[in-house]
Design an enzyme around this catalytic site. Structure first.
Site, PDB file in Angstrom:
ATOM      1  N   ALA A  17      17.111   0.542 -69.191  1.00  0.00           N
ATOM      2  CA  ALA A  17      17.816   1.403 -68.235  1.00  0.00           C
ATOM      3  C   ALA A  17      18.476   0.587 -67.131  1.00  0.00           C
ATOM      4  O   ALA A  17      18.201   0.778 -65.945  1.00  0.00           O
ATOM      5  CB  ALA A  17      16.867   2.459 -67.650  1.00  0.00           C
ATOM      6  N   ASP A  54      -0.869  -0.745 -86.021  1.00  0.00           N
ATOM      7  CA  ASP A  54      -0.244  -1.930 -85.433  1.00  0.00           C
ATOM      8  C   ASP A  54      -0.954  -2.378 -84.155  1.00  0.00           C
ATOM      9  O   ASP A  54      -1.050  -3.573 -83.875  1.00  0.00           O
ATOM     10  CB  ASP A  54       1.232  -1.644 -85.133  1.00  0.00           C
ATOM     11  CG  ASP A  54       2.098  -1.735 -86.375  1.00  0.00           C
ATOM     12  OD1 ASP A  54       1.586  -2.166 -87.434  1.00  0.00           O
ATOM     13  OD2 ASP A  54       3.290  -1.371 -86.298  1.00  0.00           O
ATOM     14  N   GLY A  55      -1.428  -1.424 -83.368  1.00  0.00           N
ATOM     15  CA  GLY A  55      -2.150  -1.787 -82.153  1.00  0.00           C
ATOM     16  C   GLY A  55      -3.389  -2.602 -82.461  1.00  0.00           C
ATOM     17  O   GLY A  55      -3.681  -3.596 -81.778  1.00  0.00           O
ATOM     18  N   TYR A  65       9.201  -1.894 -79.146  1.00  0.00           N
ATOM     19  CA  TYR A  65       9.732  -1.465 -77.849  1.00  0.00           C
ATOM     20  C   TYR A  65      11.185  -1.915 -77.688  1.00  0.00           C
ATOM     21  O   TYR A  65      12.042  -1.184 -77.175  1.00  0.00           O
ATOM     22  CB  TYR A  65       8.850  -2.060 -76.760  1.00  0.00           C
ATOM     23  CG  TYR A  65       9.043  -1.495 -75.366  1.00  0.00           C
ATOM     24  CD1 TYR A  65       9.911  -0.433 -75.119  1.00  0.00           C
ATOM     25  CD2 TYR A  65       8.327  -2.020 -74.299  1.00  0.00           C
ATOM     26  CE1 TYR A  65      10.069   0.078 -73.833  1.00  0.00           C
ATOM     27  CE2 TYR A  65       8.472  -1.520 -73.013  1.00  0.00           C
ATOM     28  CZ  TYR A  65       9.351  -0.473 -72.793  1.00  0.00           C
ATOM     29  OH  TYR A  65       9.499   0.019 -71.521  1.00  0.00           O
ATOM     30  N   ASP A 114      15.141  -0.377 -64.679  1.00  0.00           N
ATOM     31  CA  ASP A 114      13.757   0.076 -64.781  1.00  0.00           C
ATOM     32  C   ASP A 114      12.863  -1.049 -65.279  1.00  0.00           C
ATOM     33  O   ASP A 114      11.668  -1.075 -65.007  1.00  0.00           O
ATOM     34  CB  ASP A 114      13.651   1.258 -65.745  1.00  0.00           C
ATOM     35  CG  ASP A 114      14.073   2.569 -65.116  1.00  0.00           C
ATOM     36  OD1 ASP A 114      14.346   2.593 -63.900  1.00  0.00           O
ATOM     37  OD2 ASP A 114      14.152   3.573 -65.845  1.00  0.00           O
ATOM     38  N   ALA A 138       9.438 -10.430 -84.922  1.00  0.00           N
ATOM     39  CA  ALA A 138       8.477  -9.457 -85.439  1.00  0.00           C
ATOM     40  C   ALA A 138       8.357  -8.250 -84.527  1.00  0.00           C
ATOM     41  O   ALA A 138       8.139  -7.124 -84.988  1.00  0.00           O
ATOM     42  CB  ALA A 138       7.107 -10.110 -85.620  1.00  0.00           C
ATOM     43  N   SER A 143      13.575   0.437 -79.397  1.00  0.00           N
ATOM     44  CA  SER A 143      13.643   1.703 -78.676  1.00  0.00           C
ATOM     45  C   SER A 143      14.491   1.581 -77.412  1.00  0.00           C
ATOM     46  O   SER A 143      15.099   2.558 -76.969  1.00  0.00           O
ATOM     47  CB  SER A 143      12.232   2.172 -78.292  1.00  0.00           C
ATOM     48  OG  SER A 143      11.454   2.448 -79.439  1.00  0.00           O
ATOM     49  N   GLU A 197       6.256  -8.535 -77.627  1.00  0.00           N
ATOM     50  CA  GLU A 197       7.186  -8.726 -76.523  1.00  0.00           C
ATOM     51  C   GLU A 197       6.459  -8.910 -75.208  1.00  0.00           C
ATOM     52  O   GLU A 197       5.298  -8.525 -75.049  1.00  0.00           O
ATOM     53  CB  GLU A 197       8.150  -7.536 -76.403  1.00  0.00           C
ATOM     54  CG  GLU A 197       7.581  -6.282 -75.767  1.00  0.00           C
ATOM     55  CD  GLU A 197       6.775  -5.427 -76.699  1.00  0.00           C
ATOM     56  OE1 GLU A 197       5.695  -4.957 -76.274  1.00  0.00           O
ATOM     57  OE2 GLU A 197       7.201  -5.213 -77.843  1.00  0.00           O
TER      58      GLU A 197
END
Length: 259
Positions: free
Chosen positions: A182, A45-46, A160, A147, A155, A163, A118
């Site tokens: 956070a 993916d990267g 991230y 944070d 997509a 998660s 993102e």
């Protein structure tokens, strides 16, 4: 697309991807991205994101093959890749529209970048970030202590954003996710779902004592004081997926299999 499209094979630097590059280009030919009918990205993916950033302006469809660690945006790489021309002919398109980030820094410089997954803002030191959030010019949250915070495309909502306990967004939903990382105050604020054409502006309330960085996919800008994010009005990219495992189906499966 023609029965025998002109292909530009692009590969990450891993040994496995480089071997596949030699094999596939030897079998199917190789041309420059600008001259190709389709780009085939070999990696994870990267690398797919790198390909979109480097060549997205060409407007060529991109077909990925998983030869990396994470391959949510990729198709499986069968031995020898099977009949690649047939796979490309049967592939289903997914049209993605990236986010545009404009970041201003303490020095007065401005930096623009696109994000297919993102845009995230993160504290740079041990101290929490203090941010104000404006939507379409109206302040909606006077102070978010956290944070970090991110804005994700559909997509990118499984990456991230997911998660960080953000929602998975269906493709074509015309919605983006605003998700805190956070959050300390407001304590139970879980973020928001926004229309895709919403302009999101973050203002760093104490940039000298509590510095913040902004990252659009992998492009980081440090010491930002203001970040504006909006969906691109003139840029789209088309990813191609095998019918039995298209991106929309993967995103649906993810919602029922993730812990």
């Amino acid at each position: 697309m023609t029965a025998t499209p002109r292909i530009a094979f692009l590969a990450s630097h891993t040994d496995e991807a480089q071997r596949a590059l030699v094999e596939l280009s030897g079998r199917h030919g190789q041309c420059e991205p600008a001259d190709a009918d389709v780009l085939v990205a070999l990696g994870g993916d990267g690398f797919m994101l790198q390909t979109l950033h480097r060549h997205g302006a060409l407007g060529k469809p991109v077909y990925g093959m998983k030869l990396g660690t994470v391959g949510f945006l990729m198709n499986q790489h069968a031995g020898g890749a099977g009949d690649l021309f047939e796979r490309l002919a049967q592939a289903e398109p997914a049209v993605l529209r990236p986010l545009e980030m404009m970041a201003q820094t303490e020095s007065g410089a401005s930096f623009g970048s696109l994000a297919y997954n993102e845009v995230s803002l993160l504290r740079q030191t041990r101290q929490a970030a203090h941010l104000r959030i404006d939507l379409n010019g109206q302040t909606r949250l006077d102070e978010l202590i956290c944070d970090g915070v991110l804005v994700a495309t559909p997509a990118g909502s499984t990456a991230y954003n997911f998660s960080a306990h953000g929602p998975i967004l269906p493709l074509g939903s015309a919605v983006i996710a605003l998700t805190p990382i956070a959050a300390f105050r407001p304590r139970r604020w879980r973020g928001a779902l926004l229309k895709a054409d919403t302009e999101v502006r973050f203002r760093v309330l104490d940039p000298y004592k509590r510095p913040v960085s902004a990252t659009a996919d992998s492009h980081e800008v440090r010491d930002v004081v203001e970040v504006t994010i909006r969906e691109s009005r003139d840029r789209t990219v088309t990813l191609l997926f095998d019918p039995e495992h298209n991106l929309e189906e993967r995103m649906l499966i993810e919602q029922f299999t993730s812990g």
